[in-house]
Design a protein around this motif. Structure first.
Motif, PDB file in Angstrom:
ATOM      1  N   ASN A  76       0.824  -1.210   0.000  1.00 38.92           N
ATOM      2  CA  ASN A  76       0.000   0.000   0.000  1.00 38.92           C
ATOM      3  C   ASN A  76       0.859   1.260   0.000  1.00 38.92           C
ATOM      4  OD1 ASN A  76      -2.367  -1.489   0.043  1.00 38.92           O
ATOM      5  ND2 ASN A  76      -2.565  -1.434   2.265  1.00 38.92           N
ATOM      6  N   HIS A  77       1.917   1.267   0.800  1.00 43.03           N
ATOM      7  CA  HIS A  77       2.772   2.444   0.849  1.00 43.03           C
ATOM      8  C   HIS A  77       3.648   2.571  -0.396  1.00 43.03           C
ATOM      9  CE1 HIS A  77       2.106   2.727   5.399  1.00 43.03           C
ATOM     10  NE2 HIS A  77       1.679   3.858   4.870  1.00 43.03           N
ATOM     11  N   THR A  78       3.920   1.453  -1.055  1.00 48.48           N
ATOM     12  CA  THR A  78       4.643   1.515  -2.324  1.00 48.48           C
ATOM     13  C   THR A  78       3.781   2.189  -3.396  1.00 48.48           C
ATOM     14  OG1 THR A  78       5.910  -0.483  -1.817  1.00 48.48           O
ATOM     15  CG2 THR A  78       5.778   0.165  -4.128  1.00 48.48           C
ATOM     16  N   VAL A  79       2.513   1.829  -3.429  1.00 54.72           N
ATOM     17  CA  VAL A  79       1.583   2.480  -4.366  1.00 54.72           C
ATOM     18  C   VAL A  79       1.464   3.963  -4.030  1.00 54.72           C
ATOM     19  CG1 VAL A  79      -0.796   2.554  -5.193  1.00 54.72           C
ATOM     20  CG2 VAL A  79       0.308   0.347  -4.782  1.00 54.72           C
ATOM     21  N   LEU A  80       1.385   4.282  -2.740  1.00 58.05           N
ATOM     22  CA  LEU A  80       1.313   5.681  -2.314  1.00 58.05           C
ATOM     23  C   LEU A  80       2.563   6.436  -2.730  1.00 58.05           C
ATOM     24  CD1 LEU A  80      -0.291   7.819  -0.694  1.00 58.05           C
ATOM     25  CD2 LEU A  80       0.964   7.067   1.336  1.00 58.05           C
ATOM     26  N   LEU A  81       3.714   5.795  -2.595  1.00 62.78           N
ATOM     27  CA  LEU A  81       4.971   6.429  -3.021  1.00 62.78           C
ATOM     28  C   LEU A  81       4.936   6.725  -4.513  1.00 62.78           C
ATOM     29  CD1 LEU A  81       8.563   5.402  -2.023  1.00 62.78           C
ATOM     30  CD2 LEU A  81       7.964   5.561  -4.437  1.00 62.78           C
ATOM     31  N   PHE A  82       4.484   5.747  -5.293  1.00 61.62           N
ATOM     32  CA  PHE A  82       4.415   5.944  -6.744  1.00 61.62           C
ATOM     33  C   PHE A  82       3.518   7.120  -7.098  1.00 61.62           C
ATOM     34  CE2 PHE A  82       1.766   5.011 -10.510  1.00 61.62           C
ATOM     35  CZ  PHE A  82       2.728   5.234 -11.491  1.00 61.62           C
ATOM     36  N   LYS A  83       2.354   7.199  -6.475  1.00 62.41           N
ATOM     37  CA  LYS A  83       1.430   8.294  -6.785  1.00 62.41           C
ATOM     38  C   LYS A  83       1.973   9.642  -6.320  1.00 62.41           C
ATOM     39  CE  LYS A  83      -2.080   6.397  -4.711  1.00 62.41           C
ATOM     40  NZ  LYS A  83      -3.461   6.181  -4.188  1.00 62.41           N
ATOM     41  N   ASN A  84       2.687   9.647  -5.199  1.00 64.10           N
ATOM     42  CA  ASN A  84       3.199  10.905  -4.662  1.00 64.10           C
ATOM     43  C   ASN A  84       4.388  11.455  -5.430  1.00 64.10           C
ATOM     44  OD1 ASN A  84       1.337  11.336  -2.621  1.00 64.10           O
ATOM     45  ND2 ASN A  84       2.492  10.188  -1.095  1.00 64.10           N
ATOM     46  N   THR A  85       4.920  10.680  -6.369  1.00 63.72           N
ATOM     47  CA  THR A  85       5.979  11.229  -7.214  1.00 63.72           C
ATOM     48  C   THR A  85       5.454  12.398  -8.046  1.00 63.72           C
ATOM     49  OG1 THR A  85       5.494   9.605  -8.963  1.00 63.72           O
ATOM     50  CG2 THR A  85       7.235   9.040  -7.391  1.00 63.72           C
ATOM     51  N   SER A  86       4.135  12.491  -8.187  1.00 58.24           N
ATOM     52  CA  SER A  86       3.549  13.603  -8.950  1.00 58.24           C
ATOM     53  C   SER A  86       3.837  14.948  -8.294  1.00 58.24           C
ATOM     54  CB  SER A  86       2.035  13.407  -9.089  1.00 58.24           C
ATOM     55  OG  SER A  86       1.408  13.392  -7.814  1.00 58.24           O
ATOM     56  N   LEU A  87       4.112  14.950  -6.980  1.00 62.87           N
ATOM     57  CA  LEU A  87       4.417  16.207  -6.289  1.00 62.87           C
ATOM     58  C   LEU A  87       5.753  16.787  -6.732  1.00 62.87           C
ATOM     59  CD1 LEU A  87       3.291  15.306  -2.649  1.00 62.87           C
ATOM     60  CD2 LEU A  87       2.074  16.719  -4.321  1.00 62.87           C
ATOM     61  N   ALA A  88       6.571  15.968  -7.368  1.00 56.12           N
ATOM     62  CA  ALA A  88       7.873  16.447  -7.836  1.00 56.12           C
ATOM     63  C   ALA A  88       7.725  17.497  -8.936  1.00 56.12           C
ATOM     64  CB  ALA A  88       8.721  15.282  -8.334  1.00 56.12           C
ATOM     65  N   ALA A  97      -3.468   2.405 -14.253  1.00 57.46           N
ATOM     66  CA  ALA A  97      -2.952   1.122 -14.734  1.00 57.46           C
ATOM     67  C   ALA A  97      -1.700   0.709 -13.965  1.00 57.46           C
ATOM     68  CB  ALA A  97      -2.654   1.210 -16.229  1.00 57.46           C
ATOM     69  N   LEU A  98      -0.784   1.629 -13.767  1.00 55.63           N
ATOM     70  CA  LEU A  98       0.454   1.289 -13.068  1.00 55.63           C
ATOM     71  C   LEU A  98       0.206   0.997 -11.593  1.00 55.63           C
ATOM     72  CD1 LEU A  98       3.038   3.745 -14.668  1.00 55.63           C
ATOM     73  CD2 LEU A  98       2.746   1.306 -15.080  1.00 55.63           C
ATOM     74  N   SER A  99      -0.718   1.724 -10.984  1.00 56.87           N
ATOM     75  CA  SER A  99      -1.057   1.453  -9.578  1.00 56.87           C
ATOM     76  C   SER A  99      -1.659   0.066  -9.434  1.00 56.87           C
ATOM     77  CB  SER A  99      -2.030   2.510  -9.054  1.00 56.87           C
ATOM     78  OG  SER A  99      -1.438   3.793  -9.017  1.00 56.87           O
ATOM     79  N   LEU A 100      -2.532  -0.314 -10.371  1.00 60.44           N
ATOM     80  CA  LEU A 100      -3.138  -1.647 -10.325  1.00 60.44           C
ATOM     81  C   LEU A 100      -2.086  -2.733 -10.549  1.00 60.44           C
ATOM     82  CD1 LEU A 100      -6.485  -1.035 -12.271  1.00 60.44           C
ATOM     83  CD2 LEU A 100      -6.174  -1.359  -9.799  1.00 60.44           C
ATOM     84  N   VAL A 101      -1.126  -2.463 -11.429  1.00 63.06           N
ATOM     85  CA  VAL A 101      -0.044  -3.426 -11.658  1.00 63.06           C
ATOM     86  C   VAL A 101       0.781  -3.613 -10.385  1.00 63.06           C
ATOM     87  CG1 VAL A 101       2.149  -3.791 -12.868  1.00 63.06           C
ATOM     88  CG2 VAL A 101       0.129  -3.061 -14.141  1.00 63.06           C
ATOM     89  N   LEU A 102       1.082  -2.513  -9.706  1.00 61.52           N
ATOM     90  CA  LEU A 102       1.826  -2.603  -8.443  1.00 61.52           C
ATOM     91  C   LEU A 102       1.044  -3.403  -7.404  1.00 61.52           C
ATOM     92  CD1 LEU A 102       3.299   1.014  -8.060  1.00 61.52           C
ATOM     93  CD2 LEU A 102       4.569  -1.103  -8.474  1.00 61.52           C
ATOM     94  N   MET A 103      -0.251  -3.139  -7.311  1.00 66.85           N
ATOM     95  CA  MET A 103      -1.078  -3.862  -6.339  1.00 66.85           C
ATOM     96  C   MET A 103      -1.164  -5.342  -6.696  1.00 66.85           C
ATOM     97  SD  MET A 103      -4.139  -1.053  -5.797  1.00 66.85           S
ATOM     98  CE  MET A 103      -5.033  -2.124  -4.654  1.00 66.85           C
ATOM     99  N   TRP A 104      -1.284  -5.639  -7.979  1.00 66.68           N
ATOM    100  CA  TRP A 104      -1.348  -7.038  -8.414  1.00 66.68           C
ATOM    101  C   TRP A 104      -0.031  -7.733  -8.128  1.00 66.68           C
ATOM    102  CZ3 TRP A 104       1.634  -9.443 -12.249  1.00 66.68           C
ATOM    103  CH2 TRP A 104       1.257 -10.762 -12.555  1.00 66.68           C
ATOM    104  N   GLY A 105       1.089  -7.060  -8.448  1.00 59.24           N
ATOM    105  CA  GLY A 105       2.395  -7.652  -8.178  1.00 59.24           C
ATOM    106  C   GLY A 105       2.611  -7.875  -6.695  1.00 59.24           C
TER     107      GLY A 105
END
Length: 232
Positions: free
Chosen positions: A164-176, A211-219
Motif C-alpha cells: 500500500n505504501h509503495t503504491v502511495l509512493l508511486f502516486k506521490n511522485t507527482s508532487l515532484a 494502470a500502473l497502480s493496479l499493476v503494483l497492487m497485483w504484483g
C-alpha cells in the motif's frame, strides 16, 4: 451543449513521445525513492526495536517528523532549504546532475521510509521474541539476528501495508512537478497548455496512473501470496 472530444491526440507521435518521456521519469523517480525508502525503513525499524535508548529515541523522532509534516514540505525543504546550505562544490555537482530529480527522490524516499519503517516494526513485533533470543544464544549479534532471522519473516508479515505504501509512493511522485521534475504530471500539464485539450490529456494521464497502480497492487498481492507464512 456537448463538447466534441478529439481522441486523435492519443495517436499523435509527438504526444506519445512527451508522455513516454514523462512516464520514464516517473518510474525512475519511484524506483530511486523506493530504494531509499526501504533502506531507511529497515534501518529505522531495527533501531526502534533495539534496547539502546538513544537509537530508539532517534528512530522515533525520525518517524514522528516524517509522518507529521506534509510530503510537499519535505520536497521544498530539500530543494530550497538543504540545497542552499550545501558546500558550493556540492551544489555545483548536484545542479549539473539534475538537482530537481535528486532532491525529489530524497524527499519522497525519506518521508515514505518513515511510514514503511512502522510497517516493518509491526512485522518484527509479530515475530516471537524467543526467536531473537535463540539467535543470540547461537552466537549471532543483534544485527545478524535481525538480518538473517527476524527481518525476512517481518517483511513477509508486513507485505500488505508495504505494498500500500509503495503504491502511495508511486502516486506521490507527482508532487515532484512542483520543483520542475519533468515526470508524468508535469508533462501532462505542459501538453495541456500547448494543445488546450484538457479532458483528453488528463484522461490519458489518469489511465496511466491507474494502470500502473493496479499493476503494483497485483504484483504485491502475488508476492504476498507466494511468501505468506502459513500456519503449520
Amino acid at each position: 451543449m456537448s463538447i466534441a472530444l478529439d481522441y486523435t491526440l492519443f495517436s499523435d507521435p509527438q504526444f506519445l513521445a512527451q508522455v513516454g518521456k514523462g512516464l520514464i521519469n516517473t518510474i525512475e523517480l519511484a524506483v530511486f525513492a523506493f530504494a531509499l525508502a526501504m533502506t531507511m525503513a529497515v534501518v529505522i525499524a531495527v533501531m526502534r526495536m533495539s534496547t539502546n535508548r538513544l537509537c530508539v529515541a532517534v528512530a522515533a523522532a525520525y518517524v514522528e517528523y516524517h509522518q507529521n509534516v506534509p510530503l510537499l514540505v519535505h520536497i521544498f525543504l530539500w530543494y530550497f532549504g538543504v540545497a542552499a546550505v550545501l558546500p558550493a562544490d556540492v551544489q555545483q555537482w548536484i545542479n549539473a546532475n539534475n538537482s530537481e530529480f535528486i532532491f525529489a527522490f530524497i524527499g519522497v524516499g525519506l518521508c515514505l521510509g518513515g511510514y514503511m519503517s512502522e510497517d516493518l516494526r509491526g512485522g518484527i513485533r509479530s515475530i516471537p521474541t524467543a526467536q531473537l533470543e535463540a539467535s543470540r544464544a547461537l552466537g549471532l549479534s543483534y544485527l545478524q539476528a535481525c538480518r538473517l532471522v527476524i527481518l525476512p519473516q517481518a517483511v513477509r508479515v508486513a507485505m500488505p501495508p508495504l505494498v500500500n505504501h509503495t503504491v502511495l509512493l508511486f502516486k506521490n511522485t507527482s508532487l515532484a512537478m512542483t520543483i520542475g521534475v519533468a515526470e508524468l504530471t508535469y508533462v501532462t500539464k505542459e501538453v495541456e497548455s500547448q494543445t488546450f485539450k484538457t479532458f483528453e490529456v488528463y484522461l490519458a494521464s489518469t489511465v496511466i496512473y491507474l494502470a500502473l497502480s493496479l499493476v503494483l497492487m497485483w504484483g504485491g498481492a502475488l508476492i504476498e501470496h507466494r511468501t505468506r507464512i502459513r500456519a503449520r
